[in-house]
Design a protein around this motif. Structure first.
Motif, short mmCIF file in Angstrom:
data_model
loop_
_atom_site.label_atom_id
_atom_site.label_comp_id
_atom_site.label_asym_id
_atom_site.label_seq_id
_atom_site.Cartn_x
_atom_site.Cartn_y
_atom_site.Cartn_z
N TYR A 1 0.89 -1.16 0.00
CA TYR A 1 0.00 0.00 0.00
C TYR A 1 0.93 1.21 0.00
O TYR A 1 1.43 1.59 1.06
N ASN B 1 -1.41 -6.01 15.64
CA ASN B 1 -2.22 -5.17 14.75
C ASN B 1 -1.35 -4.65 13.61
O ASN B 1 -0.22 -4.25 13.81
N GLY B 2 -1.90 -4.71 12.41
CA GLY B 2 -1.18 -4.17 11.26
C GLY B 2 -0.11 -5.09 10.71
O GLY B 2 0.71 -4.67 9.90
N SER B 3 -0.11 -6.36 11.12
CA SER B 3 0.95 -7.26 10.66
C SER B 3 0.64 -7.91 9.31
O SER B 3 1.46 -8.62 8.76
N GLY B 4 -0.56 -7.66 8.78
CA GLY B 4 -0.87 -8.17 7.44
C GLY B 4 -1.78 -9.39 7.42
O GLY B 4 -1.95 -10.02 6.38
N LYS B 5 -2.42 -9.69 8.54
CA LYS B 5 -3.29 -10.87 8.59
C LYS B 5 -4.49 -10.69 7.67
O LYS B 5 -4.78 -11.54 6.81
N THR B 6 -5.21 -9.58 7.87
CA THR B 6 -6.42 -9.35 7.07
C THR B 6 -6.06 -9.20 5.59
O THR B 6 -6.78 -9.71 4.72
N THR B 7 -4.96 -8.51 5.32
CA THR B 7 -4.54 -8.35 3.92
C THR B 7 -4.31 -9.71 3.27
O THR B 7 -4.78 -9.97 2.15
N GLU C 1 -10.35 -12.68 13.38
CA GLU C 1 -10.74 -12.16 14.70
C GLU C 1 -12.20 -12.52 15.02
O GLU C 1 -13.03 -11.64 15.20
N1 LIG Z 1 -6.70 -0.17 2.21
C1 LIG Z 1 -5.49 0.09 2.75
N2 LIG Z 1 -4.81 1.20 2.40
C2 LIG Z 1 -3.60 1.47 2.91
N3 LIG Z 1 -2.97 0.69 3.79
C3 LIG Z 1 -3.58 -0.42 4.20
C4 LIG Z 1 -4.87 -0.79 3.70
N4 LIG Z 1 -5.25 -1.95 4.28
C5 LIG Z 1 -4.23 -2.30 5.11
N5 LIG Z 1 -3.24 -1.39 5.05
C6 LIG Z 1 -1.97 -1.46 5.79
O1 LIG Z 1 -1.41 -2.74 5.62
C7 LIG Z 1 -0.87 -3.23 6.85
C8 LIG Z 1 -1.48 -4.55 7.21
O2 LIG Z 1 -2.84 -4.37 7.55
P1 LIG Z 1 -3.82 -5.55 7.93
O3 LIG Z 1 -5.20 -5.01 8.01
O4 LIG Z 1 -3.58 -6.69 7.01
O5 LIG Z 1 -3.31 -5.92 9.38
P2 LIG Z 1 -3.90 -6.99 10.43
O6 LIG Z 1 -2.79 -7.93 10.73
O7 LIG Z 1 -5.15 -7.58 9.93
O8 LIG Z 1 -4.15 -6.08 11.70
P3 LIG Z 1 -5.33 -6.16 12.83
O9 LIG Z 1 -4.87 -7.11 13.88
O10 LIG Z 1 -5.36 -4.77 13.35
O11 LIG Z 1 -6.59 -6.57 12.17
C9 LIG Z 1 -1.09 -2.13 7.87
O12 LIG Z 1 0.10 -1.39 7.98
C10 LIG Z 1 -2.18 -1.28 7.28
O13 LIG Z 1 -2.01 0.06 7.63
#
Ligand SMILES: Nc1ncnc2c1ncn2[C@@H]1O[C@H](COP(=O)(O)OP(=O)(O)OP(=O)(O)O)[C@@H](O)[C@H]1O
Ligand SMILES: [Mg+2]
Lengths: 273, 299
Positions: free
Chosen positions: B14, B39-45, B154
């Motif tokens: 991103y 949080n923000g480690s990329g799981k959801t991505t 989650e």
């Molecule tokens: N649509 C987007 N635009 C810009 N950056 C994004 C977007 N979606 C995610 N990110 C960034 O990508 C990184 C990974 O985000 P992600 O949502 O995958 O984290 P996560 O592990 O699911 O966190 P959480 O535990 O908070 O759900 C983060 O740094 C986030 O800021």
């Protein structure tokens, strides 16, 4: 095909705002079409020369010209079809604001399925609108026409097809705007601003280019009304009213319709949702 | 072993943020796979990419050892980040749409609503639900049509303690039926209680993956007590496998050499004629261990 449409309808079957707007649209369209004779009568009363206006009324709604005249009014670019455009904009932008496009894809839609379902809904809306115009035309035509021979009744019914193509293309345009801008409010604003801006270009640009402007293209299939009276020409009034639907106009419109669909598809395909 | 999911060299950016970095992952059929990371480690991505809602920059993935297709997604039940439904439709109407998209029978709706205890509220509009109820509906929707794989991002987010316990039990129960589960969480506790395998992510990178018992369950201390703590303490001091001994309240905490278990200690004490009144393995604080794991890579 039917499966996608069924799913699409399930999304709206209990959506009150959708039905409210659709009924509002249908009512507006009918009132407008049926209001014309009433309006002519009203003017006739006021004018003191009612007979002249009665003749006018008879020729406006005379078969087969009635088809051209009412489709012309119903498809006017700043008029009621905008209500239908608003419905489409709400439907598509809702999917982005509720994120439901995401769950549709996760559950097993392809992005193509998602888009096809929307296009099918648009076709149903355009058919619905065409049906209202058709029924109104039949009613008014039979009420006011001297001749109700089959040839006259069905004579210019091709204008209904032209109307259907215009409405479908316009709704595909709204769909594309919704897909580009995602937010309902922003899409409304862009839509209305564009309605105002294109005529400015139309005015500034060379006449050979203007038919290719998108809104012109999707409004040029039915350009003018027509009646037998208008064919009379005088030196000060020498204007060629449209008699037929031109293949060129239809082609330009269809190319735009296809362009709207293709762009919608590629934007969806490339975007993270 | 049949692979349910294979991820190869996956990358996602991103802007400047590298949300997923060269991720490789293989998930076997039948396991409960935790994706653990702050949080923000990329799981959801990552989950978004494998569910085709996010486009990867490079790399590939495949479900069921087949090329990616919408048909594969129909065999998966998933919740991603938050419950998503048409707010103006009831639970039943929402699930009907899901069932039709998945091409599974409507008749399963009653079953899944009963599992998450929303059957009594089935005709209420989604927007009138509390957050926990929305989350339950999302779980119901994922269960619809008995998918072969379940993805939970989650899943206990927003649930009350009873709900959390129930959902974890449910996950364990489903796993016993042989359904593969992929669970993303930033809660160690959750992964430890429910998962068989885990991958730890940090800033989009995989730090580690393996069996949960290998990574998170290292037991390295024992709580022990008897009627006479003095005697117990003396005996344990003589035991060669004890590395460290601390007195705490009415019990002793001992650290053992690797390979020594509570069983060894107890046998030794029985030999000495000491009867223990309390003996418990104390797991190294998961929180600490998780933090250590993340820290190691920083150094
Ligand atoms: N649509 C987007 N635009 C810009 N950056 C994004 C977007 N979606 C995610 N990110 C960034 O990508 C990184 C990974 O985000 P992600 O949502 O995958 O984290 P996560 O592990 O699911 O966190 P959480 O535990 O908070 O759900 C983060 O740094 C986030 O800021
Ligand atoms: Mg997340």
């Amino acid at each position: 095909m039917i499966r996608l449409l069924k799913i699409e309808l399930q999304k709206f079957i209990s959506y009150k705002a959708f039905w409210f707007m659709l009924i509002f649209y249908a009512a507006l369209l009918a009132i407008m079409i049926f209001g014309i004779p009433g309006l002519i009568d009203y003017i006739a009363e006021k004018s003191g020369e009612p007979s002249k206006f009665r003749i006018f009324k008879a020729i406006v709604f005379n078969f087969p010209d009635v088809w051209q005249n009412i489709t012309y009014v119903a498809s006017a670019r700043y008029f009621i079809k905008i209500v239908l455009g608003i419905i489409v904009i709400i439907i598509i932008t809702n999917e982005f604001s509720y994120l439901t496009i995401r769950s549709n894809i996760i559950n097993g839609f392809s992005k193509k399925d998602f888009l096809l379902a929307k296009i099918e809904l648009i076709i149903v809306l355009a058919l619905f609108s065409t049906l209202i115009v058709f029924l109104s035309g039949l009613y008014l035509g039979f009420l006011h026409s001297a001749s109700t021979s089959i040839g006259d009744v069905f004579g210019k019914m091709i204008f209904l097809l032209g109307y259907f193509i215009e409405i479908t293309s316009y709704l595909l345009f709204c769909l594309l705007l919704g897909i580009i801008f995602k937010k309902t409010g922003i899409t409304f604003v862009v839509h209305f601003v564009y309605l105002i801006v294109e005529p400015i270009f139309d005015y500034k640009l060379n006449d050979s280019i203007t038919p290719f402007l998108p809104l012109n293209a999707i409004n040029n299939i039915i350009r003018t009304p027509n009646t037998s009276l208008i064919k009379i020409k005088t030196p000060d009034f020498n204007y060629d009213f449209q008699e037929f639907i031109s293949i060129t106009d239809v082609s330009i419109c269809l190319v735009y319709a296809m362009l709207f669909v293709v762009l919608s598809y590629f934007i969806l395909k490339r975007r993270d949702i | 072993m049949e692979k349910v999911l294979t991820i190869k060299d996956l990358n996602k950016n991103y802007g400047k943020i590298h949300a997923v970095k060269n991720l490789n992952l293989e998930i076997d059929k039948g396991c409960v796979f935790g994706i653990l990371g702050p949080n923000g480690s990329g799981k959801t991505t990552t989950l978004g990419i494998i569910l085709s809602v996010i486009n990867a920059k490079s790399g590939s993935f495949s479900w069921f050892e087949e090329p990616n297709s919408k048909e594969n997604r129909k065999r998966i039940g998933a919740i991603l980040e938050q419950p998503i439904f048409y707010p103006y439709l009831s639970a039943v109407k929402n699930l009907k749409i899901v069932a039709n998209i998945k091409e599974v029978s409507d008749s399963d709706i009653e079953r899944v609503l009963k599992i998450v205890e929303l059957y009594d509220r089935r005709d209420s509009k989604f927007k009138t639900y509390s957050y926990g109820m929305k989350q339950r509906l999302a779980i119901a929707s994922a269960l619809l049509g008995n998918p072969e794989v379940l993805i939970f991002d989650e899943p206990t987010n927003g649930l009350d303690p009873k709900g959390i316990a129930e959902i974890r039990e449910l996950i364990i129960k489903i796993a016993k039926e042989g359904i593969t589960i992929i669970l993303a969480s930033h809660l160690l506790d959750e992964v430890q209680k429910t998962c068989t395998h885990v991958a730890v992510l940090k800033s989009g990178e995989k730090l580690f993956s393996g069996k949960v018992s290998d990574v998170l369950n290292v037991s390295d201390s024992l709580e022990i007590a008897s009627n006479n703590l003095e005697l117990l303490s003396l005996a344990l001091n003589e035991y060669k496998n004890v590395l460290d001994l601390k007195k705490e309240h009415n019990q002793l905490i001992i650290k053992l050499k690797e390979g020594t278990s509570a069983f060894n200690v107890n046998s030794y004490l029985v030999g000495k004629g000491i009867v223990v009144t309390h003996l418990a393995e104390k797991k190294k604080s998961l929180e600490n261990q998780f933090l250590e794991l993340l820290k190691e890579r920083d150094d």
